[in-house]
Design a protein around this motif. Sequence first.
Motif, PDB file in Angstrom:
ATOM      1  N   LYS A 103       4.887   1.362  11.220  1.00  0.00           N
ATOM      2  CA  LYS A 103       4.641   1.400   9.769  1.00  0.00           C
ATOM      3  C   LYS A 103       4.551  -0.014   9.202  1.00  0.00           C
ATOM      4  O   LYS A 103       3.709  -0.287   8.344  1.00  0.00           O
ATOM      5  CB  LYS A 103       5.743   2.191   9.072  1.00  0.00           C
ATOM      6  N   SER A 107       1.322  -1.421   7.422  1.00  0.00           N
ATOM      7  CA  SER A 107       1.510  -1.883   6.043  1.00  0.00           C
ATOM      8  C   SER A 107       1.019  -3.323   5.894  1.00  0.00           C
ATOM      9  O   SER A 107       0.309  -3.649   4.934  1.00  0.00           O
ATOM     10  CB  SER A 107       2.989  -1.770   5.662  1.00  0.00           C
ATOM     11  N   ASN A 111      -2.070  -4.481   3.523  1.00  0.00           N
ATOM     12  CA  ASN A 111      -1.856  -5.485   2.471  1.00  0.00           C
ATOM     13  C   ASN A 111      -2.806  -6.665   2.636  1.00  0.00           C
ATOM     14  O   ASN A 111      -3.271  -7.224   1.645  1.00  0.00           O
ATOM     15  CB  ASN A 111      -0.408  -5.969   2.470  1.00  0.00           C
ATOM     16  N   VAL A 138       2.049   1.353  -0.187  1.00  0.00           N
ATOM     17  CA  VAL A 138       1.495   0.036   0.157  1.00  0.00           C
ATOM     18  C   VAL A 138       1.226  -0.776  -1.106  1.00  0.00           C
ATOM     19  O   VAL A 138       1.291  -2.000  -1.089  1.00  0.00           O
ATOM     20  CB  VAL A 138       0.210   0.194   1.000  1.00  0.00           C
TER      21      VAL A 138
END
Length: 192
Positions: A103, A107, A111, A138
């Motif tokens: 994750k 993420s 980003n 996010v």
Amino acid sequence: MNGKSKIIERILSDADSKCAEISAAAQLRAEQTVAQADSKIAQEKQALTERLQNQAQDIVKNKLANAALDARKYKLECKQNLIASCYDKALERLVKSTDAEYKKIISDLLNKFAEDGESVCIADKDADVITQRFLDGVGKDLTLSDKRINATGGVVIEGNGYDKDLTFEALVSYAKADTEATVAELLFGEDK
């Protein structure tokens, strides 16, 4: 008749003498011809021997050069295989990351590379990990796509007429293109 006999005897004697002289001259020419032929054969034999020795040396040089080239090719292939195994291990490590690590990786990728309004395609195996709820966390306006990708991990971000391949295979491939020379330097102390 005595005079005739003497004349005939003299003619025969002169003929025998002339015949012996011609025979001796022919014998001398034959011996000279044989000597010249023997000399020419010896010269040709020497030239042939030298040519064969040169050819043998060239063959040995070529065989040695080919063997050295094959050794360099084999060494290079081994180095390339070792470098490739480094990237294979990096991919394997990404694939075997825990859910929390996975994750975090996704993420960070979203980003860095995602923009508002894009949709995110995932692999079937990630359906329980990467959900719309995860994407909402996010901080960008991202939508989970119904499309599935064939990958060991990572995502593909789709926009209007474009996509961004952030699958683990693609990421490792991008990293390899950027870092292969550095990895070779670290492993072998030389450029690949």
